[in-house]
Design an enzyme around this catalytic site. Sequence first.
Site, mmCIF file in Angstrom:
data_model
loop_
_atom_site.group_PDB
_atom_site.id
_atom_site.type_symbol
_atom_site.label_atom_id
_atom_site.label_comp_id
_atom_site.label_asym_id
_atom_site.label_seq_id
_atom_site.Cartn_x
_atom_site.Cartn_y
_atom_site.Cartn_z
ATOM 1 N N GLY A 40 4.199 11.858 -3.537
ATOM 2 C CA GLY A 40 2.963 12.121 -1.960
ATOM 3 C C GLY A 40 3.721 10.435 -1.630
ATOM 4 O O GLY A 40 4.333 9.394 -2.544
ATOM 5 N N ASN A 41 2.475 9.810 -0.927
ATOM 6 C CA ASN A 41 2.220 8.310 -0.090
ATOM 7 C C ASN A 41 1.258 8.268 -0.045
ATOM 8 O O ASN A 41 0.067 9.026 0.246
ATOM 9 C CB ASN A 41 3.749 8.061 0.100
ATOM 10 C CG ASN A 41 3.634 8.873 1.984
ATOM 11 O OD1 ASN A 41 2.120 8.256 2.431
ATOM 12 N ND2 ASN A 41 4.496 9.283 1.931
#
Length: 397
Positions: free
Chosen positions: A207-208
């Site tokens: 993810g980020n």
Amino acid sequence: MLLAGKKILIGITGSIAAYKSILLLRLLVKEGAEVKIVMTAAAKDFVSPLVLSVLSKNKVVLDWQEQNEWNNHVALGRWADLMVMAPLSCNTLAKMATGACDNVLMAVYLSATCPVLASPAMDEDMWHHPAVQENIEKIKTFGNHVIPVNTGALASGLYGEGRMAEPEEIRDYLVEQFFRTQDFAGKKVMISAGPTYEPVDPIRFIGNRSSGKMGFALAKAFFLKGAEVVLVTGPNNLPPLYKGIHIIQVQTAKQMLDACIKQSDAGIIVMSAAVADYTSAAPATQKIKKAGDQLQITLQKTEDVLLYLGQHKKAGQFIAGFALETENEETNAIEKLHKKNLDCVFLNSLNEKGAGFDTDTNKVTIIDHQQKQTLALSSKLDIAFQLVEYIREKVIE
Ligand code: CTP
């Protein structure tokens, strides 16, 4: 400020929920509204007129007359853009249903020429009594709006239906129902927000740090300016937005692509999502067990959603993208503007203090084919309103 210049009258009746009226008053004032209060004698047992007067910076109306001076209930009823009965007790509800006028609050209500919003507060058994339900239906037929009651802990100690809506819910309801402007009326806007989560195995993902806050702020701003808003969002923990905003929840870049293509009949598109550029080429179907000192995961490029939308741009469509950069900011942003066939790019630099991921503020430079304009550091909602105004000038004027 969502309610700048609006005049709101809060009618408070005798209910323990009256303490929430103080919070409601503060929220409305914070949004720029001028608030006046009228209350019944019973309400004074639950909340102090002095507190309300200090917070509203206005005299609180308590009776027909004070110190031999008539309280002009007709003028007050005509002054307001909106009257909010919060909390609305069972007794005042019955008076509203029959038109009884035995106190100044009822006189103001009956004189009011503005819309009236009621937020009832009762114990569950009272709330469910057929007479109460009939009165609720009856006041709706007079054109009054009623905010649904909540379920939860009640003054009786019981748990059930009848709690007054929370002040934030009342604020959001009234902003949504009464104070949206018409700037984007009839226009569909699609916004993307948040990160994407690309599965590695059934437990892990890539993810980020995107919080989704900028996209949510844009959705809110467009909605308050009258647009039909579709928000395609990756995972986030943000509080829900207005009920009228159509939210499509996605997880992966592929799901975001599919959802965005489905909604691409929108006349205005703003991609603020931090879509993963790579995803696991072959996510494991079982949990990857720990083994060896290193682990290699093969990544596969995802499709660039914005590039796809730009390449398939429809006649008259306006497409904006974000660019989050750490170096060569402007050069990279201009490259994205051309490569993705955009009308404009909103540049965020991670080098700017207070800008970027997971902050409540942002600093944005608008770059289009004619000009470059840097907005001052401000809250994401404030920035969103400025970006919406920029788009309004381009699309509507
Ligand atoms: N974007 C997209 N789909 C992707 C990647 C990005 O729609 N797979 C969109 C983003 O929503 C943003 C714009 O493209 O509006 C620019 O995203 P950004 O991450 O800044 O740049 P990339 O195009 O991914 O290029 P790079 O990561 O090399 O900077």
